[in-house]
Design a protein around this motif. Structure first.
Motif, short mmCIF file in Angstrom:
data_model
loop_
_atom_site.label_atom_id
_atom_site.label_comp_id
_atom_site.label_asym_id
_atom_site.label_seq_id
_atom_site.Cartn_x
_atom_site.Cartn_y
_atom_site.Cartn_z
N LEU A 1 -4.18 -2.76 -10.77
CA LEU A 1 -3.40 -2.19 -11.43
C LEU A 1 -2.50 -1.40 -10.28
CD1 LEU A 1 -1.84 -1.85 -14.26
CD2 LEU A 1 -3.10 0.51 -14.45
N LYS A 2 -1.11 -1.81 -10.42
CA LYS A 2 -0.33 -1.08 -9.56
C LYS A 2 1.01 -0.58 -10.42
CE LYS A 2 -1.02 -2.45 -4.75
NZ LYS A 2 -0.80 -1.13 -3.94
N THR B 1 0.99 -1.10 -0.11
CA THR B 1 0.03 0.01 -0.07
C THR B 1 0.89 1.25 -0.06
OG1 THR B 1 -0.30 -0.32 2.53
CG2 THR B 1 -2.07 -1.09 1.02
N ASN B 2 2.02 1.16 0.58
CA ASN B 2 2.91 2.31 0.53
C ASN B 2 3.94 2.37 -0.43
OD1 ASN B 2 1.66 3.57 2.72
ND2 ASN B 2 2.92 2.55 4.17
N LEU B 3 4.07 1.16 -1.17
CA LEU B 3 4.96 1.22 -2.12
C LEU B 3 4.47 1.64 -3.76
CD1 LEU B 3 6.49 -2.48 -1.25
CD2 LEU B 3 7.40 0.06 -0.70
N ALA B 4 3.34 1.43 -3.87
CA ALA B 4 2.75 1.91 -5.15
C ALA B 4 1.50 2.44 -5.18
CB ALA B 4 2.79 0.64 -6.10
N VAL B 5 1.16 2.92 -6.16
CA VAL B 5 -0.31 3.45 -6.43
C VAL B 5 -1.15 2.26 -7.16
CG1 VAL B 5 -1.68 5.41 -7.49
CG2 VAL B 5 0.71 5.93 -6.57
N LYS C 1 -1.53 6.97 -17.54
CA LYS C 1 -0.68 6.87 -18.70
C LYS C 1 -0.39 5.65 -19.12
CE LYS C 1 1.91 11.21 -18.60
NZ LYS C 1 3.12 12.09 -18.56
N HIS C 2 -0.28 4.75 -17.94
CA HIS C 2 -0.12 3.23 -18.28
C HIS C 2 -1.53 2.72 -18.79
CE1 HIS C 2 1.92 -0.55 -18.08
NE2 HIS C 2 0.96 -1.03 -17.63
N THR D 1 0.14 -11.99 -19.38
CA THR D 1 1.40 -12.57 -19.55
C THR D 1 2.66 -11.50 -19.73
OG1 THR D 1 0.97 -12.83 -21.79
CG2 THR D 1 0.72 -14.57 -20.64
N GLN D 2 2.22 -10.41 -20.33
CA GLN D 2 2.99 -9.47 -20.86
C GLN D 2 3.14 -8.17 -19.97
OE1 GLN D 2 5.20 -9.92 -23.38
NE2 GLN D 2 4.08 -11.80 -23.34
N ASP D 3 2.00 -7.90 -19.00
CA ASP D 3 1.98 -6.41 -18.14
C ASP D 3 2.41 -6.67 -16.67
OD1 ASP D 3 1.72 -3.65 -17.82
OD2 ASP D 3 -0.32 -4.07 -16.91
N PRO D 4 3.68 -6.22 -16.36
CA PRO D 4 4.01 -6.54 -15.16
C PRO D 4 3.37 -5.76 -14.13
CG PRO D 4 5.58 -5.01 -15.96
CD PRO D 4 4.56 -5.44 -17.18
N PHE D 5 2.20 -4.60 -14.58
CA PHE D 5 1.82 -3.87 -13.31
C PHE D 5 0.37 -4.52 -13.14
CE2 PHE D 5 4.81 -0.51 -15.01
CZ PHE D 5 5.61 -0.75 -14.14
N SER D 6 -0.35 -5.32 -13.97
CA SER D 6 -1.59 -6.01 -13.94
C SER D 6 -1.62 -6.93 -12.81
CB SER D 6 -1.94 -6.43 -14.98
OG SER D 6 -2.43 -5.27 -16.20
#
Length: 127
Positions: A71-72, A17-21, A81-82, A43-48
């Motif tokens: 998403l983070k 919770t404090n590391l990423a939006v 933007k992402h 498989t391709q998006d590291p933030f999903s």
């Protein structure tokens, strides 16, 4: 418990919770691109994170948003933007960004896992 078949797998959860939006994102993707969009984000998006194709039996408000993800993004990066980038890549017509205002748990039915073997990420034949 794993060997006994009580649970399918063991996962570690990092409370970030404090590391990423973070946010929940609803995607309006044409039906013919829905599965490809799911696969790309999985498989391709590291933030999903959680990626779910919502099934709906009837037209309701919001039923055009069939693909839902968590998403983070790292601090300093923009969720919007992402999402714009992902929308171009997967052919999404629109997305709704629903930022997390506090810690939440996404409770969804995992219909695609009905036939999963213990520890598997995809459907497989029983051992």
């Amino acid at each position: 418990m794993l060997r006994a078949g009580t649970i399918r797998r063991v996962r570690q959860t990092l409370m970030a919770t404090n590391l990423a939006v973070g946010a929940l994102v609803a995607w309006k993707v044409p039906v013919e691109k829905l599965n490809a969009a799911f696969e790309y984000m999985w498989t391709q998006d590291p933030f999903s994170g959680h990626i779910v194709i919502r099934s709906t039996d009837r037209e309701t408000t919001g039923s055009v948003y069939r693909l839902w993800t968590t998403l983070k993004v790292p601090q300093g990066y923009s969720l919007a933007k992402h999402c714009e980038f992902l929308a171009k890549v997967v052919g999404a017509e629109k997305f709704l960004l629903l930022p997390a205002k506090r810690l939440f748990a996404l409770g969804v039915g995992h219909v695609r896992r009905k036939g999963c073997c213990r520890g598997a990420r995809r459907t497989c034949s029983p051992r």
